[in-house]
Design a protein around this motif. Sequence first.
Motif, PDB file in Angstrom:
ATOM      1  N   TYR A  14       0.948  -1.106   0.031  1.00  0.00           N
ATOM      2  CA  TYR A  14      -0.099   0.080   0.135  1.00  0.00           C
ATOM      3  C   TYR A  14       0.800   1.359  -0.222  1.00  0.00           C
ATOM      4  CZ  TYR A  14      -3.609  -3.411   1.179  1.00  0.00           C
ATOM      5  OH  TYR A  14      -4.368  -4.694   0.949  1.00  0.00           O
ATOM      6  N   ASP A  15       1.941   1.128   0.560  1.00  0.00           N
ATOM      7  CA  ASP A  15       2.787   2.345   0.706  1.00  0.00           C
ATOM      8  C   ASP A  15       3.410   2.697  -0.710  1.00  0.00           C
ATOM      9  OD1 ASP A  15       2.556   2.754   3.607  1.00  0.00           O
ATOM     10  OD2 ASP A  15       4.498   1.860   3.929  1.00  0.00           O
ATOM     11  N   LEU A  16       3.665   1.779  -1.454  1.00  0.00           N
ATOM     12  CA  LEU A  16       4.117   1.792  -2.997  1.00  0.00           C
ATOM     13  C   LEU A  16       3.115   2.354  -3.716  1.00  0.00           C
ATOM     14  CD1 LEU A  16       6.514  -0.853  -3.278  1.00  0.00           C
ATOM     15  CD2 LEU A  16       7.094   1.464  -3.026  1.00  0.00           C
ATOM     16  N   ALA A  17       1.716   1.805  -3.336  1.00  0.00           N
ATOM     17  CA  ALA A  17       0.647   2.386  -4.478  1.00  0.00           C
ATOM     18  C   ALA A  17       0.395   3.661  -4.020  1.00  0.00           C
ATOM     19  CB  ALA A  17      -0.423   1.359  -3.858  1.00  0.00           C
ATOM     20  N   LEU A  18       0.359   4.017  -2.905  1.00  0.00           N
ATOM     21  CA  LEU A  18      -0.071   5.303  -2.369  1.00  0.00           C
ATOM     22  C   LEU A  18       0.968   6.446  -3.064  1.00  0.00           C
ATOM     23  CD1 LEU A  18      -0.421   5.115   1.477  1.00  0.00           C
ATOM     24  CD2 LEU A  18      -2.060   5.940  -0.289  1.00  0.00           C
ATOM     25  N   LYS A  19       2.167   6.025  -3.175  1.00  0.00           N
ATOM     26  CA  LYS A  19       3.179   7.196  -4.010  1.00  0.00           C
ATOM     27  C   LYS A  19       3.003   7.053  -5.516  1.00  0.00           C
ATOM     28  CE  LYS A  19       7.160   6.057  -0.801  1.00  0.00           C
ATOM     29  NZ  LYS A  19       8.520   5.266  -0.894  1.00  0.00           N
ATOM     30  N   TRP A  20       2.562   6.143  -6.015  1.00  0.00           N
ATOM     31  CA  TRP A  20       2.262   6.240  -7.276  1.00  0.00           C
ATOM     32  C   TRP A  20       0.968   6.825  -7.739  1.00  0.00           C
ATOM     33  CZ3 TRP A  20       5.396   5.898 -11.187  1.00  0.00           C
ATOM     34  CH2 TRP A  20       6.639   4.956 -11.145  1.00  0.00           C
ATOM     35  N   TYR A  21      -0.224   6.707  -6.887  1.00  0.00           N
ATOM     36  CA  TYR A  21      -1.605   7.499  -6.922  1.00  0.00           C
ATOM     37  C   TYR A  21      -1.090   9.202  -6.534  1.00  0.00           C
ATOM     38  CZ  TYR A  21      -3.880   3.041  -6.867  1.00  0.00           C
ATOM     39  OH  TYR A  21      -4.291   1.796  -7.321  1.00  0.00           O
ATOM     40  N   THR A  22      -0.471   9.122  -5.607  1.00  0.00           N
ATOM     41  CA  THR A  22      -0.076  10.686  -5.644  1.00  0.00           C
ATOM     42  C   THR A  22       0.502  11.316  -6.772  1.00  0.00           C
ATOM     43  OG1 THR A  22       0.010  10.186  -3.170  1.00  0.00           O
ATOM     44  CG2 THR A  22       1.127  12.213  -3.656  1.00  0.00           C
ATOM     45  N   LYS A  23       1.624  10.641  -7.321  1.00  0.00           N
ATOM     46  CA  LYS A  23       2.355  11.297  -8.360  1.00  0.00           C
ATOM     47  C   LYS A  23       1.379  11.306  -9.532  1.00  0.00           C
ATOM     48  CE  LYS A  23       6.907   9.406  -7.852  1.00  0.00           C
ATOM     49  NZ  LYS A  23       8.038   8.537  -8.377  1.00  0.00           N
ATOM     50  N   ALA A  24       0.315  10.485  -9.591  1.00  0.00           N
ATOM     51  CA  ALA A  24      -0.547  10.520 -10.829  1.00  0.00           C
ATOM     52  C   ALA A  24      -1.546  11.847 -10.206  1.00  0.00           C
ATOM     53  CB  ALA A  24      -1.466   9.504 -10.849  1.00  0.00           C
ATOM     54  N   ILE A  25      -1.962  12.100  -9.249  1.00  0.00           N
ATOM     55  CA  ILE A  25      -2.857  13.144  -8.882  1.00  0.00           C
ATOM     56  C   ILE A  25      -2.114  14.656  -9.216  1.00  0.00           C
ATOM     57  CG2 ILE A  25      -3.905  14.427  -6.746  1.00  0.00           C
ATOM     58  CD1 ILE A  25      -4.567  11.555  -5.875  1.00  0.00           C
ATOM     59  N   LYS A  26      -0.835  14.483  -9.035  1.00  0.00           N
ATOM     60  CA  LYS A  26      -0.146  15.995  -9.261  1.00  0.00           C
ATOM     61  C   LYS A  26      -0.171  16.402 -10.679  1.00  0.00           C
ATOM     62  CE  LYS A  26       3.473  15.454  -5.903  1.00  0.00           C
ATOM     63  NZ  LYS A  26       4.966  15.464  -5.627  1.00  0.00           N
ATOM     64  N   TYR A  27      -0.338  15.226 -11.737  1.00  0.00           N
ATOM     65  CA  TYR A  27      -0.535  15.432 -13.020  1.00  0.00           C
ATOM     66  C   TYR A  27      -1.969  15.707 -13.379  1.00  0.00           C
ATOM     67  CZ  TYR A  27       4.585  14.492 -13.588  1.00  0.00           C
ATOM     68  OH  TYR A  27       5.965  14.558 -13.628  1.00  0.00           O
ATOM     69  N   HIS A  28      -2.862  14.935 -12.629  1.00  0.00           N
ATOM     70  CA  HIS A  28      -4.167  15.044 -13.030  1.00  0.00           C
ATOM     71  C   HIS A  28      -4.997  15.314 -11.842  1.00  0.00           C
ATOM     72  CE1 HIS A  28      -3.375  13.320 -17.021  1.00  0.00           C
ATOM     73  NE2 HIS A  28      -2.580  12.594 -16.442  1.00  0.00           N
TER      74      HIS A  28
END
Length: 202
Positions: A14-28
């Motif tokens: 979940y920690d890694l998943a959170l990082k990728w979702y957070t990165k995606a949110i920065k762009y979208h």
Amino acid sequence: MKIKGNEHFQKKKYDLALKWYTKAIKYHPSNHLLYGNRALCYIRSEKYLKALGDGKRAIILQPDWAKGHYRFCDALFYLGEHQKALRANLLAQDACGADTEGQKDLLQQHERFQTELQESRAEMKTKKTETKKTSSKSRSHAAGDSSGPHQKSSRPPEATSQSSVLESSQSETGKDREDTAGNSGARAHADGRTDGLKDTKR
């Protein structure tokens, strides 16, 4: 980035998943799906306050998205806001009336909330009953111990809160007893009382 987040989520990282979702949110930042997915990660990580924020953001961006409401209600419930979660769930059912599958999920969630609340109340009643029984047994043992062989005084056992007063009064009248019994008076001691969260994402 969303796909990578999904992959890590499936592996329960979940920690890694959170990082990728957070990165995606920065762009979208206006993508409601990303907030919904990240909210579920937060719920699985027991970070319910953050999940609440993401769930709220998701339903602001897409008011008729059932999964966003589902995450928001779950976060409320696990924060201990049970009645608010139930009310939010009913509002969500109204908002998502056109989504048949979403309605089904929300109805099941509402039933789960009620079931968990009933089980919690029953468990609390059981614990209270057990506590009363334990307390009663402890008082019974205390009475038995104070009248056992080690007890030097024939006086009945007194409550713990009165023991200091007894000891003081016994010491003041102890001189008369010393002449006849050879001790300073016995002291009477009484012993003391003793989730199935939804995994599917888009």
